[in-house]
Design a protein around this motif. Structure first.
Motif, short mmCIF file in Angstrom:
data_model
loop_
_atom_site.label_atom_id
_atom_site.label_comp_id
_atom_site.label_asym_id
_atom_site.label_seq_id
_atom_site.Cartn_x
_atom_site.Cartn_y
_atom_site.Cartn_z
N MET A 1 0.78 -1.10 0.07
CA MET A 1 0.28 0.08 0.00
C MET A 1 0.78 1.20 0.07
O MET A 1 1.98 1.43 0.72
CB MET A 1 -0.80 -0.02 1.22
CG MET A 1 -2.13 0.77 0.94
SD MET A 1 -3.35 0.54 2.37
CE MET A 1 -3.90 -1.21 1.72
N GLN A 2 0.49 2.41 -0.79
CA GLN A 2 1.20 3.35 -1.11
C GLN A 2 0.69 4.93 -0.82
O GLN A 2 -0.56 4.84 -1.35
CB GLN A 2 1.79 3.40 -2.45
CG GLN A 2 2.87 4.36 -2.86
CD GLN A 2 3.66 3.93 -4.21
OE1 GLN A 2 4.28 3.02 -4.17
NE2 GLN A 2 3.21 4.41 -5.36
N ALA A 3 1.38 5.56 -0.13
CA ALA A 3 0.81 7.16 -0.12
C ALA A 3 1.89 7.67 -0.96
O ALA A 3 2.92 7.86 -0.81
CB ALA A 3 0.72 7.51 1.24
N THR A 4 1.19 8.69 -1.86
CA THR A 4 1.99 9.48 -2.94
C THR A 4 1.50 11.01 -2.62
O THR A 4 0.36 11.39 -2.49
CB THR A 4 2.04 9.05 -4.14
OG1 THR A 4 2.21 7.62 -4.46
CG2 THR A 4 2.89 9.88 -5.22
N VAL A 5 2.69 11.61 -2.50
CA VAL A 5 2.20 13.45 -2.83
C VAL A 5 2.96 13.75 -3.91
O VAL A 5 4.11 13.48 -4.25
CB VAL A 5 2.77 14.20 -1.44
CG1 VAL A 5 1.95 14.16 -0.14
CG2 VAL A 5 4.09 13.64 -1.14
N LEU B 1 -6.98 3.71 -4.23
CA LEU B 1 -7.92 3.65 -3.32
C LEU B 1 -8.23 5.20 -3.05
O LEU B 1 -7.66 6.05 -3.36
CB LEU B 1 -7.13 3.49 -1.88
CG LEU B 1 -6.47 1.90 -1.89
CD1 LEU B 1 -5.74 1.68 -0.67
CD2 LEU B 1 -7.53 0.91 -2.08
N ASN B 2 -9.57 5.38 -2.40
CA ASN B 2 -10.03 6.45 -1.83
C ASN B 2 -9.27 6.86 -0.83
O ASN B 2 -8.87 8.24 -0.39
CB ASN B 2 -11.71 6.70 -1.39
CG ASN B 2 -12.46 7.11 -2.88
OD1 ASN B 2 -11.89 7.74 -3.66
ND2 ASN B 2 -13.60 6.72 -2.90
N ALA B 3 -8.84 6.04 0.08
CA ALA B 3 -8.46 6.36 1.33
C ALA B 3 -7.77 5.10 1.87
O ALA B 3 -8.09 4.11 1.49
CB ALA B 3 -9.31 6.71 2.23
N LEU B 4 -6.88 5.25 2.87
CA LEU B 4 -6.52 4.11 3.82
C LEU B 4 -7.63 3.30 4.19
O LEU B 4 -8.35 4.22 4.84
CB LEU B 4 -5.31 4.45 4.46
CG LEU B 4 -4.06 5.11 4.22
CD1 LEU B 4 -3.08 5.19 5.17
CD2 LEU B 4 -3.61 3.95 3.36
N PRO B 5 -7.47 1.89 4.23
CA PRO B 5 -8.50 1.29 4.97
C PRO B 5 -8.96 1.68 6.36
O PRO B 5 -9.89 1.57 6.86
CB PRO B 5 -7.93 -0.24 5.09
CG PRO B 5 -7.18 -0.22 4.02
CD PRO B 5 -6.51 1.20 3.66
#
Lengths: 385, 643
Positions: free
Chosen positions: B263-267, B281-285
């Motif tokens: 799972m990845q978060a990108t700015v 994803l819309n958001a983290l689970p």
């Protein structure tokens, strides 16, 4: 049969775990997540040479005089993340009030007067900015004695208020030393107003002084060097270690700092038969990192971290274990022998140091320094004692 | 369809510049002489997140400890997870076409030694956690002497990808959905019973799920630093179980449905050349958890410090402020003294902005008198915390009730009640029917305000314990626990408590909003203008039925003023006359030949000390007594005036 409790089993098997347990340990040699590299990095033991002694004269450590006023300014401008050039702090005022300033407006009012007409420049800046009388500054004179006895002087930071810093420079004779070429160079630890904006006070007496700055000044900071009438050599230090003279090195830490500043230089000295001395402006990177960096990268006499001088932030973080959240505990392991602290150390931490029995060299609380637990304005400290 | 993952619409363009965090050009690994840009960037992320410590807590950080022994490493804790995490830099490479940098950090889970999770970790990990040096191992996990043992806690990977032009940055968590290690041999105790059956899972835990709160806080930090929203992506690949064979070799064994979750978060923009994941994803689970547990309120927290007269509140307050100021946690203080001169405001000096509420008792006109003071403080300070030090005669239930009216300005914090061990020890009585008189003692029932102060406390601080016999302390503790079983009880001397623990206590209690314990709805109160000279008759007219206030108990204060210095003999004469009659006496008096002296009398103890700070408020004594002693006081006052 009820399942065997693992903890009981382990307590009972304290003297020796059977083969089955060792088997699971094998998993860690081969687990696909395991790293193949060793975590430990060998100490680099960089040789920076040796010097005989170091003497530090505190020109000023009182960056501002009234903390309430300072905090009101911070609040009024919008907090700790706000760019310092927009505060409308002197000398960069544009009469628009707190938080509505900018470098260009501010410098335009006074540039033609720098650096020779400081009083006039500061008077104009005062009119246009907020709480100018609250500005002080941080600067100290570092005198290094080489092994052959030759002494070299360095200026470490140049304070903030033109008015206050000129008084301090005259008090300690820095004005004459600069004019006579007795000071080798000026190091700016970081771009903060209380360490840097007093630059014209130095260039007034010696406009061609060699200047060392972190490589991460913002554009306004770089422009100010020219606008202050500086005409000498400028060296932007790269991250990491730069040797200055035998026994003296500068280290550039890449650390974000409040008020939109980045990067801080600190000095390391290797004193023969004594050990390592570290001199900082604010140590925003934290003393713990500072000390660990020295341990990891440098070779120093007797492997002893001997002395510390300057503003001492211990750590930028809260510890996740409340038991260890006493910042003073972290320093114990280094067994430092001689400490002069002031400025952003904080009176509370300084008092804690003294209470904890650290070897703090006390000052005289003169010239507006607030406590004898600080090495205050006009006070001197030598390493070794 | 995997639960919790949704497919989202096309990505928006979130622009971001790395230079806001890291203002210099990045070096590719081959040009960096063994240093790591990514480790420097991650460190900068942590430091930026911690510029304002209250903000760091709001984002979800619960502490970071850098490990500088070898490779860049950190341990940390975050909201929504009880475990300590370890992060260690492993390696850094250039991305294709040298457009960016990718780095790998190893992730460790260090549960508390008492945690049930350890039963599902490899047995050797549990063994390591049961050793005395486990706390040191966690704090120094990359040191040579600890690292091999720390490996038993290694559970996942964190990848950072950074675009060289600074237009994008991503953090990607990869960990097995279930980390299972099968032990073919089994593990047996000395009686031949199986601790782990042959072929059974020695280890089985949901590694990814455990790490998810860490990713959430990292994502929060990125959003905060770059002032933008993260985009989230998820993906997976096959993950086989690890098997320890009978000969000790480790092999892999497919497990149906076994996956490595990513799972990845990108700015900013997607990093060119970086790994891409298949699902948006819309958001983290655990988005809901992310907001719920990170104490979303941006309002400052207001704590109430109460306790009976002379218990040592001011000293504790000074220590508390020292602790907070040390961490740049700007705090406003509001004080109220039931007396005509705010002595305590004079004692607390330095860098705190203090608002004195001299209107007598905070109970009686609270919301009205607090609001302007609070607003003044809020505009003067970037404070995230306030402490209201109430008069020793205040009923915290009433205070809490009134503070509900201020819920647009502040959010409720802790109630700390200080009690005086010396005072309480003196009032211990035998337990009726106890066989041995020496053993069993207890506190008699408290009256009105005192009881309320103890019952309302989240934290009970028993002060001056150095002056009381340990067996009395035990009896006191027992009695206090009975009266308030849920409060955290701290024993102290000189007001030094572990202030760092208050944050944790606050968090546990923050979920239960303050509620007024009375069944009557709060009534509007008539502001009392001359509160400090209330006579019992006036008190009866003020509608305070639903809470016991000090007024009903008839407390009263009198001020004795001195225009000139007096002799020590005269001072002692006055004090010895009034001490038996009063609950409390305090003041600042100039004594001939000795200068300014601070006088404090409480709970039978008199202290007279030189007062060294500068002030122009002095030459007075305040006497606080109760109704029964009032008449006596008035005649004595007349006598004093003749001195």
């Amino acid at each position: 049969m009820s399942p065997i409790n693992r903890r009981d089993f382990l307590k009972g098997a304290a003297l020796g775990l059977g083969a089955g347990v060792m088997g699971a340990m094998g998993a860690f040699s081969y687990t696909p997540i395991r790293t193949k590299f060793l975590p430990q990095v060998k100490r680099q033991m960089a040789d920076i040479g040796v010097c005989k002694s170091v003497k530090i004269t505190n020109i000023s450590e009182t960056s501002w005089f009234d903390n309430d006023i300072f905090m009101k300014n911070v609040s009024g401008a919008g907090g700790l993340l706000v760019d310092q050039y927009t505060f409308n702090w002197a000398p960069f005022g544009n009469s628009k009030g707190i938080g509505k300033g900018n470098y260009a407006d501010g410098i335009a009012k006074i540039k033609h007067l720098l650096p020779n007409k400081l009083e006039e420049a500061w008077a104009i800046a005062k009119e246009a900015s907020v709480d100018a009388d609250n500005a002080g500054g941080y600067a100290c004179l570092v005198e290094v004695e080489a092994m052959d006895g030759k002494k070299t002087k360095y200026l470490f930071d140049t304070g903030w208020s033109y008015e206050w810093m000129d008084i301090c420079f005259k008090r300690e004779g820095i004005d004459n030393m600069l004019a006579n070429g007795e000071i080798e160079s000026l190091f700016i630890t970081h771009e903060h107003m209380d360490h840097y904006w007093g630059l014209p006070v130095t260039t007034k007496y010696r406009p061609d002084i060699p200047l060392y700055i972190p490589g991460t000044f913002y554009p306004e900071g770089k422009q100010y060097i020219k606008d202050s009438g500086h005409v000498g050599k400028i060296t932007e230090l790269k991250k990491g270690l730069t040797r200055v003279q035998p026994g003296m090195a500068a280290y550039s830490f890449e650390v974000p700092i409040i008020f939109r500043v980045f990067g801080e230089i600190s000095l390391y000295f290797n004193i023969k038969d004594v050990g390592l001395l570290s001199v900082t402006g604010c140590c925003h990177q934290g003393i713990v990192l500072f000390a660990d960096t020295a341990y990891r990268e440098l070779q120093y006499e007797k492997d002893q971290f001997y002395g510390l001088y300057g503003g001492l932030h211990i750590s930028p973080f809260d510890d996740w274990d409340p038991k260890y959240d006493d910042l003073v505990i972290g320093l114990k392991k280094w067994d430092i022998q001689r400490v002069g602290c002031n400025h952003c150390t904080g009176l509370i931490t300084a008092n804690k140091f003294v209470d904890a029995g650290y070897p703090v060299v006390k000052g005289t609380a003169r010239f507006r320094s607030k406590s004898q637990n600080y090495l205050g304005n006009g006070d001197i400290i030598t390493f070794p004692a | 369809m995997r639960p919790g993952f949704e497919r989202a619409a096309k990505p928006k363009d979130n622009s971001m510049k790395l230079s806001t965090l890291f203002p210099r050009t990045l070096l590719l690994p081959e040009d960096n002489q063994g240093n790591s840009e990514s480790a420097a960037i991650l460190n900068a992320i942590f430091i930026r997140a911690y510029f304002e410590r209250s903000k760091a807590r709001r984002i979800g950080w619960r502490g970071i400890l850098p490990n500088n022994a070898g490779r860049p490493a950190w341990t940390c804790r975050v909201a929504s997870s009880p475990h300590t995490f370890g992060i260690m830099f492993d390696k850094e490479i250039s991305l294709p076409q040298k457009q960016g940098i990718q780095s790998l950090f190893k992730l460790f889970i260090f549960p508390e030694s008492s945690s049930k999770l350890l039963d599902f970790f490899p047995l050797i990990a549990l063994n390591n956690a049961m050793q005395k040096d486990y706390p040191l191992l966690v704090r120094n996990f990359t040191q040579e002497q600890y690292f091999d043992r720390a490996l038993s806690f290694l559970s996942g990977n964190l990848y950072m990808e950074t675009a060289l032009d600074g237009s994008g940055l991503s953090l990607r968590l990869e960990a097995p959905s279930v980390r299972r290690i099968i032990n073919q041999n089994g593990i047996f105790n000395s009686s031949g019973q199986a601790v782990v059956k042959p072929g059974a899972a020695e280890s089985e835990y949901r590694a990814f799920k455990i790490f998810l709160p860490l990713l959430a806080v990292l994502a929060n930090s990125l959003e905060e630093i770059f002032n933008t929203k993260c985009t989230f992506n998820a993906g997976h690949s096959r993950w086989d179980d690890e098997v320890v064979e009978t000969d000790g070799q480790v092999t892999r064994q497919p497990h149906a449905g076994g996956i490595l979750t990513k799972m990845q978060a990108t700015v900013g923009k997607p990093v060119p050349g970086g790994d891409s994941l298949s699902h948006r994803l819309n958001a983290l689970p655990l988005e809901k958890e992310r907001n719920k547990n990170t104490l979303n309120s941006t309002l400052p927290v207001l704590h109430v410090l109460t306790g009976f007269l002379g218990s040592g509140k001011t000293t504790l307050l000074q220590e508390w402020l020292n602790f907070l100021h040390d961490k740049n946690r700007f705090t406003g203080v509001m004080q109220n003294e039931f007396g005509q001169v705010g002595l305590d405001a004079v004692l607390l000096q330095g860098e705190t902005v203090v608002e004195e509420l001299d209107e007598g008792c905070v109970c009686c006109s609270l919301a009205d008198s607090l609001r302007p003071g609070l607003q003044r403080l809020l505009s003067a300070l970037p404070a995230q915390e306030f402490i209201l030090e109430t008069t020793g005669l205040a009923n915290p239930e009433y205070v809490k009730e009134s503070l509900e009216d201020l819920s647009d300005l502040i959010t409720p914090g802790l109630v700390l009640t200080m009690v005086d061990a010396i005072d309480l020890a003196a009032s211990l009585v035998s337990v009726p029917g106890a066989a041995s008189s020496a053993a069993e003692l207890k506190l008699p029932p408290f009256e009105g305000v005192r009881e309320a102060q103890i019952q309302a406390a989240d934290v009970l601080v028993l002060n001056k314990t150095d002056a009381v016999h340990p067996s009395s302390i035990n009896s006191i503790k027992k009695s206090l626990k009975k009266l308030n079983p849920t409060a955290k009880l701290m024993l102290t001397q000189w007001g030094r408590i572990p202030f760092a623990e208050l944050d944790q206590i606050y968090e546990q209690r923050a979920k239960t909003k303050w509620s007024c314990t009375s069944e009557v709805s709060p009534t509007k109160h008539v502001p009392v203008t001359s509160a400090f000279t209330l006579l019992p008759m006036e008190a009866a007219l003020v509608p305070h039925d639903h809470a016991q206030t000090h007024v009903k108990e008839g407390f009263n204060s009198q001020l004795m003023e001195f225009a000139e210095a007096i002799s020590e003999a005269q001072l002692l004469q006055i004090l010895h006359k009034y001490m038996p009659l009063m609950y409390r006496i305090k003041g600042l008096i100039e004594v001939q030949g000795q200068g300014l002296m601070l006088v404090q009398y409480a709970a039978g103890q008199l202290a007279i000390e030189p007062y060294l700070q500068k002030t122009n408020k002095y030459g007075y004594l305040i006497f606080i007594g109760n109704q029964a002693k009032e008449k006596h006081t008035q005649t004595k006052n007349a006598a004093a005036k003749q001195l």
